[in-house]
Design an enzyme around this catalytic site. Structure first.
Site, PDB file in Angstrom:
ATOM      1  N   GLY A 167      46.971  26.722  80.716  1.00 55.55           N
ATOM      2  CA  GLY A 167      47.791  26.736  81.922  1.00 55.55           C
ATOM      3  C   GLY A 167      48.660  25.511  82.073  1.00 55.55           C
ATOM      4  CG  ASP A 169      41.149  31.403  90.598  1.00 54.94           C
ATOM      5  OD1 ASP A 169      40.218  30.650  90.926  1.00 54.94           O
ATOM      6  OD2 ASP A 169      40.997  32.621  90.386  1.00 54.94           O
ATOM      7  CB  SER A 170      41.277  25.519  87.796  1.00 59.28           C
ATOM      8  OG  SER A 170      40.870  24.679  88.862  1.00 59.28           O
ATOM      9  CB  THR A 171      36.506  26.239  85.737  1.00 57.64           C
ATOM     10  OG1 THR A 171      37.252  25.397  84.842  1.00 57.64           O
ATOM     11  CG2 THR A 171      36.538  27.662  85.208  1.00 57.64           C
TER      12      THR A 171
END
Length: 284
Positions: free
Chosen positions: A140, A157-159
């Site tokens: 990303g 919308d990441s970890t």
């Protein structure tokens, strides 16, 4: 009684444990360890590298707030970029907005998307087939740095900021997002649980401040993200976008015809009013 247990140990000295009725899928991809299992209370549960990512039962709270707050705040969101979000929940909510004309979604791990389509179909609810979608499998941060496309809203919308997700919390990533936003654009990002991850609020605030004219955080309660309220980061060069009245947001929400389970105009406005410890954390 189920005998198998899944222990999430994201925090030192604290864990949550799920009874596992059945492991539905497990694989070590080129990027991370992925497992999906069934739990009596939360339905199907997705975990990556030992950290719970999403469940069937409570996913709506996170996905609605990370999506609808920026899209209803923006005056004309035509082009949206989703960074991460391989389970399809954010994509599902974005594509519910009829005024959105184009969605680019960049997911680093194809295995997450393929798994979600098969085992968590309700997360995407067919959104991967939406003709407005351009699905890209790439890092990303690298995509944002090299693309020439412009967007009205960027949703990260990441970890958590470990492993593949760490770069998505960097000042360089935020600066690249700023370059990719149209005038009046909005960036929102997942930003952890501040009671147990206080450094994330402080560090994100320090990294956003030199890049955007206005930044803040808003809150959402997600049961499986344990430890209290979760913060979502907000950044834009137009401070008025997060200061709009409930009446303005309510008019847009009514015109959309959307039905939601967590988000509503009152929650939208109230989410920006933060507990004092989070405000203090922003100030370091």
């Amino acid at each position: 009684m189920p005998e198998q247990q899944y222990r999430e140990t994201l925090y030192a000295g604290w864990c949550q444990q799920f009874e596992v009725e059945e492991i539905l899928y497990e694989v070590k991809t080129g990027h991370q360890h992925l497992v999906i299992f069934r739990n009596a209370k939360f339905g199907r549960v997705l975990a990556l590298d030992g950290i719970i990512q999403t469940t069937e039962t409570d996913e709506f709270a996170y996905h609605e707030m990370l999506t609808h707050v920026p899209l209803f705040a923006h005056r004309a969101p035509r082009r949206v970029l989703i960074v991460g979000g391989g389970d399809g929940g954010i994509l599902r909510e974005v594509t519910r907005h009829a005024e959105v004309e184009h969605v680019t979604m960049v997911e680093i791990d194809p295995a997450v998307t393929e798994m979600a389509k098969q085992f968590l179909p309700g997360h995407s609810a067919g959104a991967f087939d939406d003709p407005r979608l351009n699905l890209v499998f790439d890092d990303g941060a690298a995509f944002v740095a090299k693309t020439e496309e412009k967007f009205d809203v960027i949703i990260s919308d990441s970890t958590d900021p470990v492993g593949p997700g760490e770069v998505l919390f960097s000042g360089g990533f935020y600066a690249a997002c700023h370059q990719r936003l149209n005038p009046g654009g909005i960036l929102v990002t997942q930003n952890g649980v501040p009671f147990l991850q206080p450094d994330e609020v402080r560090d994100t605030s320090r990294r956003l401040a030199p890049v955007f004219a206005d930044h803040h955080f808003y809150q959402v309660a997600v049961p499986t993200y344990v430890g209290g309220l979760m913060t979502l980061a907000w950044a834009s060069d137009d401070a008025s976008l997060r200061q709009q009245s409930q009446e303005v947001i309510a008019a847009r929400f009514a015109a959309s015809g959307l039905r939601t389970r967590y988000y509503n105009p009152g929650v939208h406005v109230g989410a920006f009013h933060l507990p004092q410890f989070i405000l203090d954390g922003m100030a370091g």
